[in-house]
Design an enzyme around this catalytic site. Structure first.
Site, PDB file in Angstrom:
ATOM      1  N   THR A 160       0.869  -1.186   0.000  1.00  9.68           N
ATOM      2  CA  THR A 160       0.000   0.000   0.000  1.00  9.68           C
ATOM      3  C   THR A 160       0.902   1.232   0.000  1.00  9.68           C
ATOM      4  OG1 THR A 160      -0.248  -0.250   2.403  1.00  9.68           O
ATOM      5  CG2 THR A 160      -2.025  -1.090   1.020  1.00  9.68           C
ATOM      6  N   LYS A 186       3.878  -6.994   3.989  1.00  8.23           N
ATOM      7  CA  LYS A 186       3.628  -5.586   3.709  1.00  8.23           C
ATOM      8  C   LYS A 186       3.234  -4.930   5.024  1.00  8.23           C
ATOM      9  CE  LYS A 186       0.257  -3.557   3.409  1.00  8.23           C
ATOM     10  NZ  LYS A 186      -0.577  -2.711   4.360  1.00  8.23           N
ATOM     11  N   THR A 197       0.086  -3.868  12.285  1.00 12.11           N
ATOM     12  CA  THR A 197      -0.722  -3.656  11.082  1.00 12.11           C
ATOM     13  C   THR A 197       0.065  -4.121   9.890  1.00 12.11           C
ATOM     14  OG1 THR A 197      -2.159  -1.934  11.742  1.00 12.11           O
ATOM     15  CG2 THR A 197      -1.426  -1.826   9.536  1.00 12.11           C
ATOM     16  N   GLU A 283       5.658   4.577   7.569  1.00 12.69           N
ATOM     17  CA  GLU A 283       5.323   5.697   6.688  1.00 12.69           C
ATOM     18  C   GLU A 283       6.159   6.932   7.022  1.00 12.69           C
ATOM     19  OE1 GLU A 283       0.728   4.553   5.575  1.00 12.69           O
ATOM     20  OE2 GLU A 283       1.125   5.843   7.299  1.00 12.69           O
ATOM     21  N   ASN A 405      -0.497  10.487   5.449  1.00 15.05           N
ATOM     22  CA  ASN A 405      -1.798  10.146   6.017  1.00 15.05           C
ATOM     23  C   ASN A 405      -2.819  11.269   5.883  1.00 15.05           C
ATOM     24  OD1 ASN A 405      -1.790   7.355   7.376  1.00 15.05           O
ATOM     25  ND2 ASN A 405       0.218   8.215   7.844  1.00 15.05           N
TER      26      ASN A 405
END
Length: 410
Positions: A160, A186, A197, A283, A405
């Site tokens: 993602t 991932k 997650t 991220e 985000n």
């Protein structure tokens, strides 16, 4: 068999992947769920594989998790898993369940198998319905192969916001047979135990029954996948799935097998490798942070404290700015829910002591800053409560995390 011997018997294979074990194939294609990148993938084995899985602890669980649990309940064996990115198929009600079951059926029928031979996993935006015509075309286009390119295509199809693909491979000898294990994963944001997650897939050609494989996975999960955190948010879709097709032809592994500990170490090293890759690719992250808490009475307490430290936004931002602000670390320790004696605490950035038995130590700010500018940072906390140690992994918190985000759906 002691731990040192076990570790020495495990060999990491450079550029290892999920297709390193015998009998596995994979593929990944672009079906149009994402603008231009691959978005539907598959792992397949002709020989039915013992399966074990762990799932997100979020009360809200996506449709694919329920479908996978349904498949696992039939015999504990699977022949494949179909995965999509771009859409989580979470919080999508009755239609979401129908779509997840349809994905399973499409994958199974492609190989002439019963529906429960396949598991399903999805990742992406929550609350959006699957574009099933695209998914169907994607599954029809999948042509599993046992090649490096096929493994890389699968790794790419499950991403993602990840910047890089994540894979590894190891091998060892059990019963005189070479046993191999490979992994792909991932995960980049919305990462916090328990689970992290993420989606994690591990393949092995070891012979082991489903119940014993589940015991093995359960034994190592808390020390690996559940010890990473990026942003404190627990996802709706997290899953780690292990497939063991038995093609190494070893004697079936059980807890009473003389080399059970070797298999556990093989699974632990594979899982830890994937977990650390996920933490490093958080991220917007620029650094991997490892926290080791030493000297607790209970391992669970050491792990909890380590996770609290590495998950602290103040610790994470200090790491981003290469600021040796150890006060943020001891503050996180104090709110971790673990009892300890602050006046017996020692904190180190690698080998740089900044607090010793509760007393501040004069240290070189320049040396500390230079160390904290590295891509990998290790923080040690020493206490005098006992002999147990806990480790956790995370990443720094950067401006880019907010940017990513703030526009995740666009």
């Amino acid at each position: 068999m002691n731990t040192l011997q076990t570790v020495e018997e495990i060999k990491q294979i450079k550029d290892g992947n999920i297709l390193m074990p015998q009998g596995f194939k994979a593929a990944g294609v672009h079906a149009g769920l994402r603008y231009s990148k691959k978005d539907v993938g598959i792992i397949f084995t002709e020989n039915p594989a013992s399966a074990a899985a762990v799932y997100t602890q979020n009360l809200v669980q996506a449709a694919p998790i329920n479908v996978t649990k349904d498949s696992m309940a039939v015999s504990g064996k699977l022949q494949g898993i179909v995965v999509n990115s771009a859409c989580a198929n979470a919080c999508t009600g009755e239609q979401g369940m129908k779509d997840a079951y349809e994905m399973r059926k499409l994958a199974a029928r492609k190989f002439g198998l019963k529906d429960h031979a396949f598991a399903v996993a999805s990742t992406g935006v929550i609350g959006e319905y699957m574009e099933m015509e695209k998914v169907k075309k994607g599954i029809e286009a999948l042509k599993p192969e046992n090649t490096r390119q096929a493994a890389e295509d699968f790794e790419a199809a499950i991403l993602t916001t990840d910047i890089v693909t994540k894979s590894c491979g190891y091998e060892t000898v059990i019963d005189g047979k070479i046993v191999k294990m490979g992994g792909a994963a991932k995960g980049s944001g919305m990462i916090h135990p328990n689970m992290a997650t993420m989606l994690g897939f591990i393949t092995t050609d070891a012979a082991i029954e489903p119940v014993d494989l589940h015991l093995a996975l359960s034994a190592i999960t808390n020390d690996t996948f559940n010890q990473i955190t990026v942003d404190g948010d627990c996802s709706t879709n997290d899953m780690v799935l292990v497939l063991a097709n038995g093609e190494a032809d070893n004697e079936p592994l059980t807890p009473t097998h003389s080399e059970w500990s070797v298999f556990l170490e093989l699974l632990k090293q594979t899982s830890e490798n994937l977990a650390k890759q996920i933490a490093k690719d958080g991220e917007g992250a620029t650094k991997l942070i490892e926290v080791n808490v030493h000297g607790m009475q209970l391992k669970e307490d050491a792990q909890m404290m380590a996770k609290t430290i590495v998950g602290s936004n103040l610790v994470k931002t200090a790491a981003f700015g290469a600021d040796a602000n150890w006060g943020r670390i001891i503050a996180a320790m104090g709110r971790s829910g673990v009892k300890f004696q602050p006046d017996q605490a020692t904190i180190m950035f690698c080998d740089i002591v900044v607090l010793n038995d509760g007393e501040p130590i004069r240290f070189s700010e320049e040396k500390a800053k230079a160390y904290l500018e590295n891509e990998s940072i290790i923080i040690h906390v020493y206490l005098k409560e006992g002999k147990e140690t806990g480790t956790a992994w995370g990443c720094d918190l950067t401006y880019d995390y907010v940017k990513i985000n703030g526009s995740y759906r666009s």
